[in-house]
Design an enzyme around this catalytic site. Structure first.
Site, short mmCIF file in Angstrom:
data_model
loop_
_atom_site.label_atom_id
_atom_site.label_comp_id
_atom_site.label_asym_id
_atom_site.label_seq_id
_atom_site.Cartn_x
_atom_site.Cartn_y
_atom_site.Cartn_z
N ASN A 5 9.87 -4.52 3.27
CA ASN A 5 9.82 -5.59 2.43
C ASN A 5 10.54 -5.49 1.23
O ASN A 5 10.44 -4.34 0.52
CB ASN A 5 8.34 -5.50 2.20
CG ASN A 5 7.74 -6.95 1.30
OD1 ASN A 5 8.47 -7.30 0.12
ND2 ASN A 5 6.71 -7.70 1.79
N TYR A 58 -4.93 -4.93 4.26
CA TYR A 58 -4.49 -4.21 3.23
C TYR A 58 -5.72 -4.03 2.57
O TYR A 58 -6.40 -2.99 2.60
CB TYR A 58 -3.57 -4.88 2.20
CG TYR A 58 -3.26 -4.22 0.85
CD1 TYR A 58 -4.25 -3.47 0.11
CD2 TYR A 58 -1.99 -4.23 0.43
CE1 TYR A 58 -3.94 -2.83 -0.90
CE2 TYR A 58 -1.64 -3.20 -0.70
CZ TYR A 58 -2.64 -2.68 -1.60
OH TYR A 58 -1.99 -2.21 -2.72
N PHE A 103 0.80 -5.34 -10.31
CA PHE A 103 1.72 -4.10 -9.96
C PHE A 103 3.17 -4.63 -10.95
O PHE A 103 3.56 -3.90 -11.67
CB PHE A 103 1.70 -3.65 -8.67
CG PHE A 103 0.61 -2.77 -8.58
CD1 PHE A 103 0.32 -1.53 -9.13
CD2 PHE A 103 -0.12 -3.06 -7.26
CE1 PHE A 103 -0.81 -0.90 -8.40
CE2 PHE A 103 -1.28 -2.18 -6.73
CZ PHE A 103 -1.40 -1.17 -7.49
N GLY A 104 3.64 -5.55 -10.30
CA GLY A 104 4.88 -6.10 -10.63
C GLY A 104 5.99 -5.36 -9.97
O GLY A 104 6.94 -4.76 -10.38
N SER A 160 5.23 -12.95 -4.65
CA SER A 160 4.36 -12.20 -5.55
C SER A 160 4.08 -13.03 -6.77
O SER A 160 5.30 -13.59 -7.33
CB SER A 160 4.97 -10.92 -5.87
OG SER A 160 4.47 -10.10 -7.03
N LEU A 199 0.65 -1.14 0.00
CA LEU A 199 -0.04 -0.05 0.02
C LEU A 199 0.94 0.99 -0.13
O LEU A 199 0.49 2.06 -0.74
CB LEU A 199 -1.05 0.17 1.15
CG LEU A 199 -2.29 0.48 1.17
CD1 LEU A 199 -3.22 -0.05 1.68
CD2 LEU A 199 -2.09 2.10 1.01
N ASN A 257 3.50 -11.76 -9.60
CA ASN A 257 3.62 -10.78 -10.62
C ASN A 257 4.90 -10.56 -11.12
O ASN A 257 5.13 -9.60 -12.11
CB ASN A 257 2.79 -9.16 -10.24
CG ASN A 257 1.50 -9.40 -9.95
OD1 ASN A 257 0.72 -10.13 -10.51
ND2 ASN A 257 1.09 -8.97 -8.78
N THR A 259 -0.58 -15.00 4.43
CA THR A 259 0.34 -15.09 2.95
C THR A 259 0.15 -13.92 1.98
O THR A 259 -0.65 -12.91 2.36
CB THR A 259 -0.67 -16.21 2.20
OG1 THR A 259 -1.97 -15.86 1.94
CG2 THR A 259 -0.82 -17.48 2.97
N ASN A 260 0.53 -14.23 0.92
CA ASN A 260 0.40 -13.03 -0.20
C ASN A 260 -0.73 -13.38 -1.05
O ASN A 260 -1.60 -14.07 -0.50
CB ASN A 260 1.85 -13.35 -1.15
CG ASN A 260 2.07 -12.06 -1.81
OD1 ASN A 260 1.45 -11.24 -2.18
ND2 ASN A 260 3.45 -11.68 -1.78
#
EC number: 1.3.5.2
Length: 336
Positions: free
Chosen positions: A139, A318, A113-114, A175, A64, A177, A245-246
């Protein structure tokens, strides 16, 4: 009431434009009378995890505030800790827009987002400027153009730069992404990465005279034997914590809903049960060897309590924050 009005306006905008506008305003308003719109008193509920004292167990999840622009604003909302990033060694623009989508009927978000961010050096400067008196987690990730076999180098570069300024460091290998990133969660690749990170942590602890814990952030899309293997690697390499988790690639619960077929990771309420189950299995395998930070679909005090009952010592929000606002922080602290 104020947040509901603001949300009704922001939800008329493209999701990423609304996000960027909110970050700009939080950054601009903090320390002025206008921060009364989101500042709130949240009673202390101290907890010690990873050797760190947290004012309360509710944190902001990474993603965020990618560049650490609004740490003080989130502190004013009562978060016990704020995790900034994911940050990479070099700035990168991320994937093409649009790349953030609301799945409104499910109170979910899909993002691809990547790891768009302004680079680790920029983030460190923002962390240094912050007056927030809570715990700041940083992070870290790898640049998209860094080959996966050299990915560890990017994590080590980031560790070196953020160590002195972090309350803890979160290692993002989950991630969906960044191509190939999740492959670092498995077998020898994970063991090799964790052993290098642990060696770097010991080196930096000696250099700076302080110990900064390491936490690994994992995906929800894991088979049971993979959860077992990850737990074994975490214990073997003496990692300090795990974040579960993600986002998920699974679309079962949002099938037929707007934007459900967009590529990317799904977060919010549809992730709630799966992330809790991963936490439960992790807790069984870890057997108290290291703490768990629970994240994924928390949108109420009850869903936070479910994560804690499953084995999490801390929780992060989030998507729930996007849909419910700062009030959610206070609700969880007071009722979970």
């Amino acid at each position: 009431m104020i947040y509901r009005l603001a949300r009704s306006v922001f939800f008329q905008l493209d999701a990423e434009k609304a996000h960027d506008l909110a970050i700009q305003n939080f950054s601009r308003f903090t320390g002025t009378p206008l921060d009364l719109f989101y500042r709130q008193h949240v009673p202390d509920r101290p907890v010690e995890v990873m050797g760190i004292k947290f004012k309360n167990p509710v944190g902001l999840a990474a993603g965020l505030d990618k560049n650490g622009e609004c740490i003080d604003a989130f502190g004013a909302m009562g978060f016990g800790f704020v995790e900034v990033g994911t940050v990479t060694p070099r700035p990168q623009s991320g994937n093409e827009k649009p790349r953030l989508f609301r799945v409104l009927p499910a109170e979910g978000l899909i993002n691809r987002f990547g790891f768009n961010n302004l680079g680790v050096d920029n983030l460190v400067e923002n962390v240094k400027k912050s007056k927030y008196d809570g715990v700041i987690g940083i992070n870290i990730g790898k640049n998209k153009d860094t080959p996966i076999e050299k990915g560890a180098e990017d994590y080590l570069i980031c560790m070196d730069k953020v160590y002195e300024h972090a309350g803890y460091i979160a290692v993002n290998i989950s991630s969906p992404n960044t191509p190939g990133l999740r492959s670092l969660q498995y077998g020898e690749a994970l063991d090799d990465l964790l052993s290098q990170l642990k060696a770097k942590q010991e080196e930096l602890a000696a250099k700076h005279g302080k110990y900064v814990p390491l936490a690994l952030k994992i995906a929800p899309d894991l088979e049971d034997h993979e959860i077992v293997q990850i737990a074994e690697s975490l214990i073997k390499n003496k990692i300090d914590g795990v974040i579960g988790t993600n986002t998920t690639l699974d679309r079962t619960l949002v099938k037929g809903m707007p934007h459900c077929d967009e590529m990317g990771g799904l977060s919010g309420r549809p992730l709630q049960n799966r992330s809790t189950e991963v936490i439960r299995r992790l807790a069984e395998e870890l057997n108290g060897a290291l703490p768990i930070i629970g994240v994924g679909g928390i949108d109420s005090a009850i869903s936070a309590r479910e994560k804690m009952n499953a084995g999490a010592q801390l929780v992060q929000i989030y998507s729930g924050f996007i849909y419910h606002g700062p009030k959610l922080v206070k609700d969880i602290v007071m009722n979970s």
